[in-house]
Scaffold this active site. Structure first.
Site, PDB file in Angstrom:
ATOM      1  N   CYS A 136       0.800  -1.225   0.000  1.00  9.07           N
ATOM      2  CA  CYS A 136       0.000   0.000   0.000  1.00  9.07           C
ATOM      3  C   CYS A 136       0.833   1.276   0.000  1.00  9.07           C
ATOM      4  O   CYS A 136       0.546   2.212  -0.766  1.00  9.07           O
ATOM      5  CB  CYS A 136      -0.984   0.006   1.159  1.00  9.07           C
ATOM      6  SG  CYS A 136      -0.248   0.019   2.818  1.00  9.07           S
ATOM      7  N   HIS A 194      -2.917   1.285   6.783  1.00  6.57           N
ATOM      8  CA  HIS A 194      -3.131   1.368   5.337  1.00  6.57           C
ATOM      9  C   HIS A 194      -2.766   2.777   4.897  1.00  6.57           C
ATOM     10  O   HIS A 194      -2.950   3.740   5.650  1.00  6.57           O
ATOM     11  CB  HIS A 194      -4.581   1.053   4.972  1.00  6.57           C
ATOM     12  CG  HIS A 194      -4.827   1.019   3.493  1.00  6.57           C
ATOM     13  ND1 HIS A 194      -4.059   0.275   2.633  1.00  6.57           N
ATOM     14  CD2 HIS A 194      -5.747   1.670   2.721  1.00  6.57           C
ATOM     15  CE1 HIS A 194      -4.496   0.441   1.400  1.00  6.57           C
ATOM     16  NE2 HIS A 194      -5.515   1.293   1.420  1.00  6.57           N
ATOM     17  N   ASP A 217      -7.196   5.742  -4.014  1.00  4.05           N
ATOM     18  CA  ASP A 217      -6.464   4.604  -3.459  1.00  4.05           C
ATOM     19  C   ASP A 217      -6.014   3.693  -4.593  1.00  4.05           C
ATOM     20  O   ASP A 217      -6.834   3.113  -5.303  1.00  4.05           O
ATOM     21  CB  ASP A 217      -7.352   3.829  -2.486  1.00  4.05           C
ATOM     22  CG  ASP A 217      -6.564   2.855  -1.619  1.00  4.05           C
ATOM     23  OD1 ASP A 217      -5.414   2.530  -1.984  1.00  4.05           O
ATOM     24  OD2 ASP A 217      -7.086   2.418  -0.582  1.00  4.05           O
TER      25      ASP A 217
END
Length: 226
Positions: A136, A194, A217
């Site tokens: 991530c 995250h 994202d």
């Protein structure tokens, strides 16, 4: 800098940080031990042609080139295209392949990356095959580079104790038997952290109150029950 642009940012300090700064810090770890990783965005390091090629390789462009090019002045559209192209997990010539389990010995461990430039250059050198591997914070770091390179103010956001809800009921489900022992039934989980991006632009489609930082994202999604 132009007040009529969708990505206009009036605060000079914020322009220096979210448009011009080539170095940053990414926060990872867990809520009790937050680690600061240095990251070189390098958005001015001869990457513009790579970023423009990324747009041309996208599924959006391949499906309808005229429509895609006509919408490249819209930052929310460009943000969607780039968030798709940063990861290569959906077979679209994306920049990075995500991997979270198993061995990394034959390729780069995600924790070894410390900047976007070498990743983007390797992607080009390997004829636009996904670089292995990313997680991530790596996806977010590279996406920040590309969007800043294209003129969209962008920053990274780290969240700790992130809920991973796989069945879309907006809760983290845990099951126990009559003796209080945990049952390994639910695939819901809570990640230590995250990392994603926010980009600054107006939202004429939603109204003035929704303008400002917009969530994007690039970490590949998992299907939930199809």
């Amino acid at each position: 800098w132009f007040s009529g642009d969708d990505v206009y940012m009036s605060n000079e300090n914020e322009r220096q940080e979210y448009v011009l700064n080539e170095n940053g810090i990414i926060f990872v770890g867990n809520a009790r031990y937050i680690e600061a990783r240095g990251w070189f965005y390098g958005q001015f390091q001869d990457l513009l042609n790579i970023c423009l090629t990324m747009l041309d390789l996208s599924l959006y462009y391949r499906q309808d080139p005229a429509m895609d090019v006509s919408r490249r002045g819209d930052p929310k559209y460009v943000g969607r295209v780039i968030s798709s192209m940063i990861n290569g997990n959906d077979n679209d010539n994306g920049v990075l392949l995500g991997k979270w389990q198993g061995s990394f010995h034959s390729h780069e461990n995600p924790s070894r990356w410390d900047g976007s430039v070498v990743i983007l250059q390797k992607w080009r050198q390997d004829n636009y095959r996904p670089v292995q591997y990313g997680q991530c914070w790596v996806f977010a770091g590279v996406m920040c580079t590309v969007l800043r390179c294209l003129g969209i103010p962008t920053r990274l956001v780290s969240n700790f104790n992130s809920a991973h809800d796989v069945d879309r009921n907006l809760s983290i489900d845990k099951y126990y038997d009559s003796s209080g022992r945990s049952l390994n039934i639910s695939k819901d989980s809570t990640w230590d952290y995250h990392v994603w991006n926010e980009s600054w632009f107006i939202r004429p489609d939603l109204g003035r109150s929704y303008s400002g930082w917009q969530v994007l994202d690039a970490t590949p999604q998992e299907q939930s029950r199809g």
